[in-house]
Scaffold this active site. Sequence first.
Site, PDB file in Angstrom:
ATOM      1  N   ARG A  75      45.984  31.470  36.228  1.00  0.00           N
ATOM      2  CA  ARG A  75      45.976  30.335  37.147  1.00  0.00           C
ATOM      3  C   ARG A  75      45.211  29.166  36.541  1.00  0.00           C
ATOM      4  NH1 ARG A  75      42.877  30.904  40.717  1.00  0.00           N
ATOM      5  NH2 ARG A  75      42.117  32.991  40.315  1.00  0.00           N
ATOM      6  N   TYR A 214      53.483  31.292  35.347  1.00  0.00           N
ATOM      7  CA  TYR A 214      52.637  32.485  35.454  1.00  0.00           C
ATOM      8  C   TYR A 214      52.056  32.716  36.850  1.00  0.00           C
ATOM      9  CZ  TYR A 214      50.019  36.292  33.336  1.00  0.00           C
ATOM     10  OH  TYR A 214      49.566  37.542  32.968  1.00  0.00           O
ATOM     11  N   LYS A 223      49.416  32.930  46.350  1.00  0.00           N
ATOM     12  CA  LYS A 223      48.200  32.161  46.582  1.00  0.00           C
ATOM     13  C   LYS A 223      48.493  30.844  47.303  1.00  0.00           C
ATOM     14  CE  LYS A 223      45.827  35.443  45.116  1.00  0.00           C
ATOM     15  NZ  LYS A 223      45.217  35.740  43.862  1.00  0.00           N
ATOM     16  N   HIS A 243      41.428  36.225  50.877  1.00  0.00           N
ATOM     17  CA  HIS A 243      41.665  36.868  49.579  1.00  0.00           C
ATOM     18  C   HIS A 243      41.016  38.249  49.617  1.00  0.00           C
ATOM     19  CE1 HIS A 243      41.040  36.580  44.914  1.00  0.00           C
ATOM     20  NE2 HIS A 243      42.206  37.118  45.195  1.00  0.00           N
ATOM     21  N   SER A 265      38.722  37.029  41.953  1.00  0.00           N
ATOM     22  CA  SER A 265      39.791  37.464  41.060  1.00  0.00           C
ATOM     23  C   SER A 265      39.227  38.302  39.912  1.00  0.00           C
ATOM     24  CB  SER A 265      40.513  36.249  40.484  1.00  0.00           C
ATOM     25  OG  SER A 265      41.068  35.491  41.543  1.00  0.00           O
ATOM     26  N   CYS A 267      37.777  41.162  40.002  1.00  0.00           N
ATOM     27  CA  CYS A 267      36.503  41.810  40.293  1.00  0.00           C
ATOM     28  C   CYS A 267      36.666  43.119  41.060  1.00  0.00           C
ATOM     29  CB  CYS A 267      35.588  40.864  41.054  1.00  0.00           C
ATOM     30  SG  CYS A 267      35.000  39.512  40.027  1.00  0.00           S
ATOM     31  N   ASP A 292      45.243  42.267  47.822  1.00  0.00           N
ATOM     32  CA  ASP A 292      44.918  40.895  47.411  1.00  0.00           C
ATOM     33  C   ASP A 292      44.807  39.906  48.574  1.00  0.00           C
ATOM     34  OD1 ASP A 292      44.430  39.281  45.017  1.00  0.00           O
ATOM     35  OD2 ASP A 292      46.254  38.200  45.529  1.00  0.00           O
ATOM     36  N   ARG A 384      49.204  41.530  33.174  1.00  0.00           N
ATOM     37  CA  ARG A 384      49.416  42.036  34.540  1.00  0.00           C
ATOM     38  C   ARG A 384      50.671  42.898  34.611  1.00  0.00           C
ATOM     39  NH1 ARG A 384      45.892  39.838  39.001  1.00  0.00           N
ATOM     40  NH2 ARG A 384      44.472  38.525  37.829  1.00  0.00           N
TER      41      ARG A 384
HETATM   42  P1  GTP Z   1      42.935  39.908  41.101  1.00  0.00           P
HETATM   43  O1  GTP Z   1      44.260  40.564  41.058  1.00  0.00           O
HETATM   44  O2  GTP Z   1      42.722  38.925  40.003  1.00  0.00           O
HETATM   45  O3  GTP Z   1      42.625  39.291  42.447  1.00  0.00           O
HETATM   46  O4  GTP Z   1      41.828  41.029  40.744  1.00  0.00           O
HETATM   47  P2  GTP Z   1      41.212  42.272  41.532  1.00  0.00           P
HETATM   48  O5  GTP Z   1      40.058  41.825  42.352  1.00  0.00           O
HETATM   49  O6  GTP Z   1      42.284  43.031  42.215  1.00  0.00           O
HETATM   50  O7  GTP Z   1      40.580  43.159  40.346  1.00  0.00           O
HETATM   51  P3  GTP Z   1      41.042  44.573  39.727  1.00  0.00           P
HETATM   52  O8  GTP Z   1      40.900  45.706  40.691  1.00  0.00           O
HETATM   53  O9  GTP Z   1      42.366  44.391  39.106  1.00  0.00           O
HETATM   54  O10 GTP Z   1      39.933  44.782  38.597  1.00  0.00           O
HETATM   55  C1  GTP Z   1      39.703  43.869  37.571  1.00  0.00           C
HETATM   56  C2  GTP Z   1      38.948  44.509  36.438  1.00  0.00           C
HETATM   57  O11 GTP Z   1      37.715  45.059  36.910  1.00  0.00           O
HETATM   58  C3  GTP Z   1      39.726  45.655  35.800  1.00  0.00           C
HETATM   59  O12 GTP Z   1      39.606  45.563  34.404  1.00  0.00           O
HETATM   60  C4  GTP Z   1      39.044  46.882  36.330  1.00  0.00           C
HETATM   61  O13 GTP Z   1      39.129  47.956  35.427  1.00  0.00           O
HETATM   62  C5  GTP Z   1      37.591  46.417  36.534  1.00  0.00           C
HETATM   63  N1  GTP Z   1      36.940  47.170  37.633  1.00  0.00           N
HETATM   64  C6  GTP Z   1      37.454  47.407  38.865  1.00  0.00           C
HETATM   65  N2  GTP Z   1      36.620  48.195  39.603  1.00  0.00           N
HETATM   66  C7  GTP Z   1      35.542  48.444  38.830  1.00  0.00           C
HETATM   67  C8  GTP Z   1      34.328  49.199  39.019  1.00  0.00           C
HETATM   68  O14 GTP Z   1      34.077  49.804  40.069  1.00  0.00           O
HETATM   69  N3  GTP Z   1      33.453  49.213  37.976  1.00  0.00           N
HETATM   70  C9  GTP Z   1      33.702  48.551  36.805  1.00  0.00           C
HETATM   71  N4  GTP Z   1      32.797  48.626  35.838  1.00  0.00           N
HETATM   72  N5  GTP Z   1      34.836  47.852  36.573  1.00  0.00           N
HETATM   73  C10 GTP Z   1      35.744  47.780  37.574  1.00  0.00           C
HETATM   74  C1  SPV Z   2      44.092  36.220  41.284  1.00  0.00           C
HETATM   75  O1  SPV Z   2      43.860  35.486  40.318  1.00  0.00           O
HETATM   76  O2  SPV Z   2      43.303  36.331  42.248  1.00  0.00           O
HETATM   77  C2  SPV Z   2      45.334  37.028  41.314  1.00  0.00           C
HETATM   78  C3  SPV Z   2      46.339  36.777  40.292  1.00  0.00           C
HETATM   79  O3  SPV Z   2      45.506  37.849  42.211  1.00  0.00           O
HETATM   80  S1  SPV Z   2      47.329  35.406  40.629  1.00  0.00           S
HETATM   81  O4  SPV Z   2      48.547  35.881  41.324  1.00  0.00           O
HETATM   82  O5  SPV Z   2      47.699  34.795  39.343  1.00  0.00           O
HETATM   83  O6  SPV Z   2      46.642  34.484  41.484  1.00  0.00           O
HETATM   84 MN    MN Z   3      43.721  37.875  43.637  1.00  0.00          MN
END
Ligand code: GTP
Ligand code: SPV
Ligand code: MN
Length: 599
Positions: A75, A214, A223, A243, A265, A267, A292, A384
Amino acid sequence: MTHTNLLIANETLSAWINEIRELCQPSGIYVCNGSDEEYRELCDQMVSSGMMIRLNPELRPNSFLCRSDPTDVARLEHRTFICCEREEDAGPTNNWADPSKMRAELKELFRGAMRGRTLYVIPFSMGQPGSAYAMYGVQLTDSPYVVANMKLMAHIGEPVLPYLDQAQVVRCLHSVGKPLQPGETDSTWPCNADKKYIVNFQDDHSIVSFGSGYGGNALLGKKCLALRTASTIARTEGWLAEHMLILGVESPNGDTTYVAGAFPSACGKTNFAMLVPPEGFDGWKVKTVGDDIAWIRPGDDGRLWAVNPEIGFFGVAPGTNAKTNPNMMAAVKSDTIFTNCALTADGDIWWEGLTDVAPNNLIDWQGNPWTSDSGRLAAHPNARFTVTAANCPSMDPARDDGQAVPISAFIFGGRLSHTFPLVYEARNWEEGVYWAATLGSEATAAAENQAAIRNDPFAMLPFCGYNMGDYFTHWLSLAGRLSETPGIFRVNWFRKDEVGRFVWPGFSQNMRVLRWIVGRVKNEAGGRETPLGVMPSYSDIDWNGLPFSEEKFAVLGRIDGEKLSRELVSHQAYLSTFQPRLPERLLQIGDILQRSAQT
Ligand code: GTP
Ligand code: SPV
Ligand code: MN
């Protein structure tokens, strides 16, 4: 692909589609019916054009790899604009632009922008079509990749058509911004290198995106509509568009408690939403509702009820593996679009963290040969996968027919190596809103150009469609409309030790924290008062199956009074940037917390 004869009955919409067709001059127009056959044909076409690589059907059936342009990988927040009459209604965290100037500039950019391409018309619904929660849109796009991704993540095509006569249909216009000259060969990821715009017009709720193909820049139901437009409408109608992930925790006696969680994002929302309870948690189950976005409304019973308006996932690939997220690994076994992952010699995908050791002879996300001593990443950090939720074994059956679930707790968490403990519960709704408003996180790859640590109130910094001060007020005011407010918790999976290692094992072990949270809202779990709120003592956490010492747990809970005091001072400075729209109450809460930090 055969052209369907579907006509859009809504005259305002057809007039708009014709106007865009004349402006953008595509070589053809195609109205998507949303069928599986259409999806297959579209993917076949993209395989022939080189935009998609078909993965080995024996290893990853009906799945594809796409490689984006290296300048179009996440983004683009600095190219994202909220257009409303008065700047102060958008600011201070959004980029504001004057609606009439922006409309004029975009009109010139879209003139002839789709030459040599097909204009796809995608009728879509966020939320179950026909349900009280649904919002309808039509996205016009010249990207077949966008159509395929929308098919996996939203209700599109024929099932949506009967609802397009409704008053509110959000018009979404998207172009990759790369017209083709006669005879010009297309690149495998067309985009516009110089000009990119992602724009929400808040007067008529229309959305326009130019130049990027993207994720959140281009899949406009996600979003742009489900957060920026929806949050703006939600404010006036008295609900929330957040979110947030949504999950249900089923206890061994069969009752389910639902929670919603906002982490910025990249996290951890997707991972947390699909958590598999660790060893020692027999009979416990986590049921995924969403990963999400959450739309949350006060119900007649005075509780908050939530739905996930999406039907698929656009998840972060790196770090996902059979240990960290077995449910997602099961989901992406087939029928998945992978973007910016590495390709193995036998036609499968790979990314950092998928296995401990990288296979030999990969092709990296940019299409170049790669070995583990290449000195660069094989997959892009924001690589992704797109996959429909029906593929995921942990989905909650309540989700299938779009039913809302009652929310008992909100969980907020960022990526913070220092200062913040593993978990604490805010003492009341107002303090909870304070802790959400002052949420921060270390930078991630989900968006370009971020500061090392950035404030990300409610994980909504790039997604709130209106003034953030008004958003805080909206959250504070919600309490008055509820018979019982959900508990508000802060978590932090990312605290590091002196040598930079994560102290908390995270992932499935987060169940221990989740169980404590569920215990708190049911008045079953203990805790101790701290300056931040209520924290679990070592004995309040269920350690069954995990050897984790009391000393280590103490590290995760350590609050350095002086550091906390400085942190609170910086919060007050940050909150003050939302003046004059900041609810004074948040500064007062800051003072109360400062006093308790100093005693
Ligand atoms: P968006 O799709 O961008 O909104 O992200 P999200 O909040 O859904 O994050 P996601 O669960 O995809 O995790 C992002 C990164 O954080 C990945 O590389 C995970 O492996 C890492 N991660 C997730 N949970 C944990 C955790 O409990 N501990 C650690 N150390 N890393 C984590
Ligand atoms: C984020 O960035 O919080 C996502 C991926 O979930 S995107 O769809 O690119 O916004
Ligand atoms: Mn997101």
